[in-house]
Write a protein that holds these residues in place. Structure first.
Motif, PDB file in Angstrom:
ATOM      1  N   LEU A  16       0.471  -1.357  -0.008  1.00 41.12           N
ATOM      2  CA  LEU A  16      -0.303   0.181   0.557  1.00 41.12           C
ATOM      3  C   LEU A  16       0.416   1.675   0.011  1.00 41.12           C
ATOM      4  N   THR A 121       3.314   9.103  10.643  1.00 44.23           N
ATOM      5  CA  THR A 121       2.225   8.564  11.339  1.00 44.23           C
ATOM      6  C   THR A 121       2.024   6.748  11.003  1.00 44.23           C
ATOM      7  N   LYS A 134      -6.002   6.802  12.843  1.00 45.31           N
ATOM      8  CA  LYS A 134      -4.628   6.975  12.581  1.00 45.31           C
ATOM      9  C   LYS A 134      -4.262   8.249  13.385  1.00 45.31           C
ATOM     10  N   ASP A 136      -0.834  10.304  14.568  1.00 46.65           N
ATOM     11  CA  ASP A 136       0.680  11.709  14.077  1.00 46.65           C
ATOM     12  C   ASP A 136       1.705  10.406  15.233  1.00 46.65           C
ATOM     13  N   GLY A 176      -7.792   4.065   1.771  1.00 47.59           N
ATOM     14  CA  GLY A 176      -7.506   3.431   0.221  1.00 47.59           C
ATOM     15  C   GLY A 176      -8.232   2.643  -0.060  1.00 47.59           C
ATOM     16  N   GLN A 177      -9.441   2.409   0.220  1.00 39.07           N
ATOM     17  CA  GLN A 177     -11.172   1.723   0.175  1.00 39.07           C
ATOM     18  C   GLN A 177     -12.664   1.932   0.393  1.00 39.07           C
ATOM     19  N   PRO A 180     -15.937   7.967   0.577  1.00 38.17           N
ATOM     20  CA  PRO A 180     -14.612   9.219   1.456  1.00 38.17           C
ATOM     21  C   PRO A 180     -15.683   9.814   2.620  1.00 38.17           C
ATOM     22  N   LEU A 183     -12.891   9.220   4.941  1.00 43.51           N
ATOM     23  CA  LEU A 183     -11.869   9.523   5.365  1.00 43.51           C
ATOM     24  C   LEU A 183     -11.161  10.299   5.389  1.00 43.51           C
ATOM     25  N   ALA A 184     -11.971  10.999   5.901  1.00 45.65           N
ATOM     26  CA  ALA A 184     -11.722  12.955   6.867  1.00 45.65           C
ATOM     27  C   ALA A 184     -10.450  12.532   7.148  1.00 45.65           C
ATOM     28  N   ALA A 185      -8.939  13.452   6.611  1.00 43.14           N
ATOM     29  CA  ALA A 185      -8.160  13.264   7.179  1.00 43.14           C
ATOM     30  C   ALA A 185      -8.670  14.323   8.753  1.00 43.14           C
ATOM     31  N   PRO A 186      -7.746  13.835  10.121  1.00 43.97           N
ATOM     32  CA  PRO A 186      -7.664  14.636  10.832  1.00 43.97           C
ATOM     33  C   PRO A 186      -7.165  15.863  10.556  1.00 43.97           C
ATOM     34  N   PRO A 187      -7.913  17.228  11.590  1.00 48.20           N
ATOM     35  CA  PRO A 187      -7.184  18.147  11.178  1.00 48.20           C
ATOM     36  C   PRO A 187      -5.609  17.988  11.481  1.00 48.20           C
ATOM     37  N   VAL A 188      -4.585  18.875  10.616  1.00 47.31           N
ATOM     38  CA  VAL A 188      -2.655  18.966  11.407  1.00 47.31           C
ATOM     39  C   VAL A 188      -3.195  20.371  12.091  1.00 47.31           C
TER      40      VAL A 188
ATOM     41  N   GLN B  46      -6.326  23.912   7.295  1.00 43.87           N
ATOM     42  CA  GLN B  46      -6.647  22.620   8.702  1.00 43.87           C
ATOM     43  C   GLN B  46      -6.264  21.965   8.533  1.00 43.87           C
ATOM     44  N   ARG B  47      -6.197  20.986   7.133  1.00 38.80           N
ATOM     45  CA  ARG B  47      -6.290  19.768   6.934  1.00 38.80           C
ATOM     46  C   ARG B  47      -5.665  18.693   6.399  1.00 38.80           C
ATOM     47  N   GLU B  92      -7.346  15.176   0.624  1.00 43.42           N
ATOM     48  CA  GLU B  92      -8.020  16.306   1.166  1.00 43.42           C
ATOM     49  C   GLU B  92      -8.988  17.277   0.233  1.00 43.42           C
ATOM     50  N   ARG B  95     -11.799  16.028  -2.054  1.00 43.87           N
ATOM     51  CA  ARG B  95     -12.597  16.400  -1.367  1.00 43.87           C
ATOM     52  C   ARG B  95     -12.965  17.740  -1.170  1.00 43.87           C
ATOM     53  N   ASP B 208     -14.050  11.484  -5.849  1.00 44.31           N
ATOM     54  CA  ASP B 208     -14.823  11.243  -4.250  1.00 44.31           C
ATOM     55  C   ASP B 208     -13.669  11.447  -3.587  1.00 44.31           C
ATOM     56  N   LEU B 211      -8.324   7.418  -2.911  1.00 43.84           N
ATOM     57  CA  LEU B 211      -7.137   6.814  -3.177  1.00 43.84           C
ATOM     58  C   LEU B 211      -7.389   5.122  -4.024  1.00 43.84           C
ATOM     59  N   ARG B 213      -6.186   1.821  -6.771  1.00 42.58           N
ATOM     60  CA  ARG B 213      -5.383   1.380  -8.347  1.00 42.58           C
ATOM     61  C   ARG B 213      -5.838   1.386  -8.600  1.00 42.58           C
ATOM     62  N   ARG B 239       0.343   7.318  -7.942  1.00 44.07           N
ATOM     63  CA  ARG B 239       1.977   7.224  -7.618  1.00 44.07           C
ATOM     64  C   ARG B 239       2.214   6.060  -8.793  1.00 44.07           C
TER      65      ARG B 239
END
Lengths: 376, 495
Positions: A16, A121, A134, A136, A176-177, A180, A183-188, B46-47, B92, B95, B208, B211, B213, B239
């Protein structure tokens, strides 16, 4: 001991995210450094993870190694400190028992002496709850004689614990699958953002010098960090003004186009300031290196301009040699000797260096100087 | 293939004992700032670990111009530029764009001569920081980030005695080059004519934000589109999984210089002799002006023809043998100048080729053709009228490959490109007009164009000719499937 599962788990990582690990270690991957170079050892460990190479794990971890995961051992089965290869194996066995679909990202290798810090991460699904977290993290390694003697993982273990407790607030779904919405990434946490002109202009530099400016030696591009801003400006202007980068300077000539494309004098200043402000890798430990007899009479002469540790001199706009790759130093000495650098009448400092380089006896001395002052 | 070293290191330092001085220093420096609270930039910033730049930012114009590699800067202004540091950033950003109604384009090296990635409004995602190379020597495979330069890939693979058909220009990142098909080194032998057919899989951020393959086995229709869809692809490729090849032990080469009146004879050799050479001999013809001859001098005095042959060989002896047929031709005896027995490498190739790709003001166009003699006849009539100080036609023998089924669906026995470079602003418009006029005429002998070097700004109505009618229609159909809401821009001038 569940080594087969461990292997399968990390093979998942390879499949992956195989690019990410290597991306983070561009310098280590490409540097021809010694096999016991700390960054290289750590890189080998991650590679072993990627390939499930258990023999390499045994080889890379010292018999008396300590392996610490900072988190409540009473709540997280892999938390706490373990000892030696058997302890490490136990750690991974616990990981495999409780987590699945692990994904690891290493952003960088930060080397200070015998220590290597790797921010990144980690992402895994807790088997018991199905919650995917997920977090850091930073891995800190200590290397001795080519082996890892200490590993510490600093991770947002609170988030991991919540995942173990079934708290869906930390669930990121399956990268990956996943759909959506999961999948929201945590705020940085990023209150300060570099949007400077210098960073913008550096976009044209990073393909050769790397995102961090540390250079890519397989494309003969030097580490730029650790040099004074005014020195960088002078060299960029030399490339722009025909004072450096002859066509027959095969690895210098490409810089002519890049430097010329920088938007004006202000652009040159901006990108130089940006580079000068970048974090830099550790300097070569010149002061602790013995001076080879072949250059014992030359080193004091070099030191008058470049400093006793090759650290450079700001007031003279002389570069720090101890920040440069030894192969790059050797190539530049050859360039100075052969008229490919320091050839222009208006490049006074370059001409001075060219005159000095011409007095060097030959390749053995050049290599000895490069090895003495340069980074591995 | 993320490598967010700058930010991640900064973040790491902030967590350590030396964090405070660093952060304070940065905060006090021009160009460093907190995103405007409540703004779109702040929301996305922020994201992600990357950099979000909007029109209101002080250095927006510098960022905008920095996205274009060359010095002629197209006058189009995206609403937001997002330079990503990691794959998750790209997810992000997509989206965010979808949620806010911004249409997305992607750039990496910014080498597109038409700057087709630069549109008015919307979001430009810059993936140039997604780098990294992982090589599996035994399997002859490499996983490569989009930001990796073709020269860097070649040099890195050479350490493992491997090679890949990268671009002839070393500073071109692999991404845009491959997505458009890729007229690369030794493709006739290695990759059925186009470099993209040595791509085994791609990892793509879809409309959407997923990610996924794409390969022959997974999301095969997306794989079909990614192999050639180029700037019309509806996703961000983060990639590449590449098939590699045994590296040549030597790139055995020769270069011959001929007077311009020999053009017909040189073309005879290109058309009749070169196809008889082994497939791993690459022969390229270019026409260029002598630098020290006045621009208004007669064409015979000013222009020279350069015939460059390179055999990707396992030994010098094999290299000599592979070039022998060419070198026995009577034409070779009439060369004005020559370099022979060149024992080259990728390093040398890229170093010597650097001057051919100046980071100046330029544009270009291209066609595929099976009728090289007629194409050159048209070209010959136009060359004296070239208003650009430096105009360089190039003809490359491509072989007679049948392309696999993919969006990359157009090729000819020969690739003909024309690069125009100028110095003064007032030379730009006539250069563009000249180029458009010439290539409109060349269409009569063309089999379409190569999307990566086609004048998309000057001939947007001909972009579909970069694809077979069937491939063009299928791309549109797949766009509706994979990007039903139109998150990604289509081809330049199309959507």
């Amino acid at each position: 001991m569940k080594m087969p599962s461990l292997k399968a788990g990390f093979l998942t990582i390879l499949l992956l995210f195989s690019g990410i690990a290597a991306a983070a270690v561009g310098q280590a991957l490409t540097a021809p450094g010694k096999t016991d170079d700390p960054a290289r050892v750590v890189h080998q460990l991650y590679e072993a993870f990627g390939s499930g190479d258990m023999a390499a794990l045994e080889r890379l971890i010292a018999p008396d190694a300590t392996w610490t995961y900072h988190g409540p051992a009473s709540k997280l089965p892999f938390g706490g400190t373990r000892y030696g290869p058997a302890g490490v194996a136990d750690f991974f066995a616990k990981v495999d028992e409780t987590l699945e679909h692990p994904v690891a990202t290493q952003f960088d290798y930060i080397v200070t002496g015998d220590r290597v810090a790797v921010p990144g991460t980690e992402e895994s699904t807790v088997r018991a709850t199905g919650i995917r977290y997920k977090a850091d993290c930073v891995h800190v390694f200590k290397i001795r004689n080519g082996k890892i003697v200490s590993f510490e993982e600093f991770i947002d273990s609170g988030k991991v614990l919540l995942a173990f407790q079934g708290d869906k607030s930390v669930d990121v779904g399956r990268t990956g699958q996943a759909s959506p919405q999961t999948l929201a990434a945590p705020p940085v946490p990023q209150p300060i953002v570099d949007r400077s002109a210098g960073k913008a202009i550096f976009t044209t530099c990073l393909g050769c010098h790397g995102n961090n400016g540390w250079g890519l030696n397989y494309v003969y591009a030097p580490n730029l960090t650790g040099q004074e801003r005014d020195y960088l400006i002078r060299q960029l202007n030399n490339f722009r003004d025909g004072k450096r980068g002859k066509v027959d300077d095969s690895h210098g000539f490409p810089m002519v186009g890049r430097a010329t494309a920088i938007p004006g004098a202000d652009g040159v200043k901006a990108v130089a300031a940006y580079i000068a402000g970048l974090p830099k890798p550790a300097a070569a430990p010149v002061a602790s290196r013995p001076v080879p007899p072949t250059i014992s009479g030359i080193v004091p002469i070099c030191a008058t301009c470049h400093g006793t540790a090759g650290e450079g001199k700001t007031d003279m706009q002389v570069p720090a040699l101890n920040r440069l790759d030894r192969h790059y130093i050797a190539q530049q000495l050859v360039n100075f000797r052969t008229g490919k650098r320091g050839y222009h009448a208006e490049d006074g400092p370059g001409a001075l260096m060219a005159a000095s380089a011409k007095d060097l006896p030959g390749p053995d001395v050049i290599n000895a100087l490069a090895n003495y002052y340069g980074r591995d | 293939m993320s490598k967010p070293t700058l930010w991640s290191r900064r973040r790491f330092l902030k967590a350590s004992t030396v964090s405070v001085p660093v952060a304070v220093t940065l905060a006090g420096t021009a160009g460093f700032s907190a995103p405007l609270a409540g703004s779109a930039a702040a929301d996305l910033q922020q994201r992600i670990a990357g950099t979000v730049v909007v029109k209101d930012d002080d250095h927006y114009e510098t960022w905008r111009q920095a996205m274009i590699w060359q010095r002629a800067k197209a006058d189009r202004r995206p609403g937001m530029i997002v330079q990503v540091e990691r794959i998750e950033d790209a997810q992000e950003a997509v989206r965010f764009a979808a949620a806010t109604g911004m249409q997305v384009t992607t750039r990496c090296g910014g080498h597109s001569m038409a700057a087709c990635f630069l549109r008015n409004g919307g979001m430009l995602i810059d993936v140039s920081r997604l780098d990294g190379i992982v090589v599996d020597k035994a399997a002859k495979q490499a996983v490569v980030g989009p930001g990796v330069f073709c020269r860097g890939l070649a040099e890195r693979l050479a350490r493992d005695d491997l090679a890949f058909p990268g671009a002839h220009c070393g500073t071109v990142p692999i991404s845009g080059f491959l997505l458009g098909g890729g007229v690369g080194l030794n493709t006739n032998a290695w990759s059925r004519g186009m470099s993209v057919f040595a791509v085994e899989a791609l990892d793509i951020v879809t409309a959407d934000g997923r990610l996924v393959r794409a390969s022959e086995r997974e999301n095969a229709d997306l794989f079909w589109a990614a192999r050639g869809g180029g700037p019309g692809l509806f996703g961000v490729v983060v990639r590449f999984h590449l098939q590699c090849f045994d590296a040549p032990k030597v790139i055995w080469g020769a270069t011959y210089t001929f007077a311009f009146p020999e053009l017909d004879e040189v073309m005879r050799v290109m058309d009749k002799v070169v196809p008889q050479l082994d497939k791993d001999v690459e022969v390229l013809l270019s026409i260029a002006a002598l630098p020290n001859v006045a621009e208004d001098a007669p064409i015979e005095q000013r222009q020279r023809i350069y015939l460059d042959a390179n055999a990707f060989a396992v030994s010098e002896a094999e290299g000599r043998r592979k070039l022998a047929l060419l070198q026995r031709d009577p034409l070779i005896g009439r060369a004005l100048d020559r370099v022979e027995n060149r024992a080259g490498s990728f390093d040398r190739y890229y170093s010597e080729n650097e001057a051919a790709f100046p980071q100046g003001y330029w544009m270009g166009d291209s066609i595929w053709t099976d009728r090289p003699m007629e194409a050159i006849a048209i070209l010959k009539r136009h060359i004296p009228d070239c208003p650009a100080p430096r105009g360089t036609p190039l003809l490359l023998y491509m072989g007679t490959n049948t392309l696999p089924d993919a969006a990359c669906s157009r090729i000819g026995r020969f690739y003909l490109a024309y690069y125009l470079e100028w110095d003064e602003p007032n030379q730009e418009r006539p250069s563009r007009t000249y180029c458009r006029t010439l290539f409109k005429e060349l269409k009569a002998v063309a089999k379409g164009s190569y999307i990566n070097e086609m004048d998309q700004e000057g001939r947007p109505e001909d972009i579909h000719d970069c694809y077979s009618p069937e491939a063009w229609a299928r791309l549109a159909k797949l766009r509706k499937k994979w990007d039903p809401a139109g998150v990604f821009h289509g081809f330049y001038g199309q959507s």
